[in-house]
Design an enzyme around this catalytic site. Structure first.
Site, PDB file in Angstrom:
ATOM      1  N   LYS A  62       0.680  -1.185  -0.137  1.00  0.00           N
ATOM      2  CA  LYS A  62       0.123   0.042   0.009  1.00  0.00           C
ATOM      3  C   LYS A  62       0.807   1.140  -0.039  1.00  0.00           C
ATOM      4  O   LYS A  62       1.898   1.297  -0.579  1.00  0.00           O
ATOM      5  CB  LYS A  62      -0.959  -0.091   1.090  1.00  0.00           C
ATOM      6  CG  LYS A  62      -1.933  -1.292   0.908  1.00  0.00           C
ATOM      7  CD  LYS A  62      -3.133  -1.157   1.835  1.00  0.00           C
ATOM      8  CE  LYS A  62      -4.182  -2.038   1.559  1.00  0.00           C
ATOM      9  NZ  LYS A  62      -5.337  -1.715   2.310  1.00  0.00           N
ATOM     10  N   CYS A  97       1.241   1.779   4.938  1.00  0.00           N
ATOM     11  CA  CYS A  97       1.069   0.339   4.470  1.00  0.00           C
ATOM     12  C   CYS A  97      -0.421  -0.032   4.920  1.00  0.00           C
ATOM     13  O   CYS A  97      -0.409  -1.278   4.835  1.00  0.00           O
ATOM     14  CB  CYS A  97       1.871  -0.530   5.215  1.00  0.00           C
ATOM     15  SG  CYS A  97       3.960   0.108   4.911  1.00  0.00           S
TER      16      CYS A  97
END
EC number: 2.3.1.181
Length: 241
Positions: free
Chosen positions: A88, A188
């Site tokens: 991410k 993340c």
């Protein structure tokens, strides 16, 4: 997870660079990957980036920063770059050591094994500095265990891509960086844990220059099997990723 994970027996070409713009470094990775596929050497790039957010393929809209995040009054807004790596969104910037291994992997491909070796190398570097770290099941990267009323804290992030049996992207170790930049995102994609740095945990300034050589050695040793992957106590089963 013993023995070399690399398809080549030649040494890794370690390039210790200074501050490199993210897009420039990304193109450098692609060029090196093309060269590796054509028979060139494995390469490890070690560098820093000017402040930038990079969003992996699984980044959700709510995890991104707002249209402008200055960090401090009068500072310039931080760009967001969408990338082709896994994972991410995260931040890169001064005081953070970024490593990009461009490695030809041996068959059969085992990307999880590769990621565990990167984690192991950074766990060793932290331990040699006097800081105990480990893994959290279900979450990549290197973590400080929860304790003393504080949640688990990520000290190193990992996000990779493998194409044509060759690795791109890599890891980021927080040394002496401005952690405030992480507050504008969901780092993340994890909302129930923190982010930290070597300097914050050790109570002294630990710059990129202090750890760069040790990281290079540990990564090369981990990929070649001289630094075996071990279990590290204290990890818990994560409730989400």
């Amino acid at each position: 997870m013993t023995g070399s994970i690399r398809s080549s027996t030649a040494g890794i070409d370690v390039r210790q660079l200074g501050s490199v713009d993210y897009q420039t470094a990304w193109q450098m990775q692609r060029d090196l990957a093309d060269a590796r596929v054509a028979g060139g050497p494995d390469t490890l790039l070690l560098l820093q980036h000017p402040a930038v957010y990079t969003a992996g393929r699984r980044t959700e809209p709510h995890e991104r920063p707002g249209p402008v995040f200055a960090g401090a009054a009068g500072a310039e807004a931080i760009d967001v770059v969408d990338t082709d790596r896994g994972g991410k969104i995260t931040w890169h910037g001064p005081g953070q050591l970024v490593g990009y291994p461009i490695i030809g992997l041996a068959q059969p491909l085992d990307v999880v094994n590769y990621v565990r070796r990167l984690e192991e190398s950074l766990i060793k570097v932290c331990l040699d500095l006097g800081l105990e770290t480990g893994r959290v099941e279900g979450r990549s990267g290197v973590w400080i265990p929860a304790g003393s009323g504080r949640p688990e804290r990520k000290i190193a992030a990992i996000g990779v891509r493998v194409s044509r049996a060759t690795t791109l992207h890599g890891f980021a170790l927080n040394c002496d960086c401005d952690l405030a930049a992480f507050t504008a995102i969901v780092p993340c994609g994890i909302s129930d844990a923190g982010v930290t740095s070597l300097s914050a945990e050790l109570g002294r300034t630990v710059g990129v220059e202090e750890v760069r050589g040790a990281v290079a050695d540990a990564v090369c040793n981990a990929l070649d099997g001289a630094l075996p992957v071990r279990d590290h106590p204290g990890a818990r089963v994560a409730s989400s990723t």
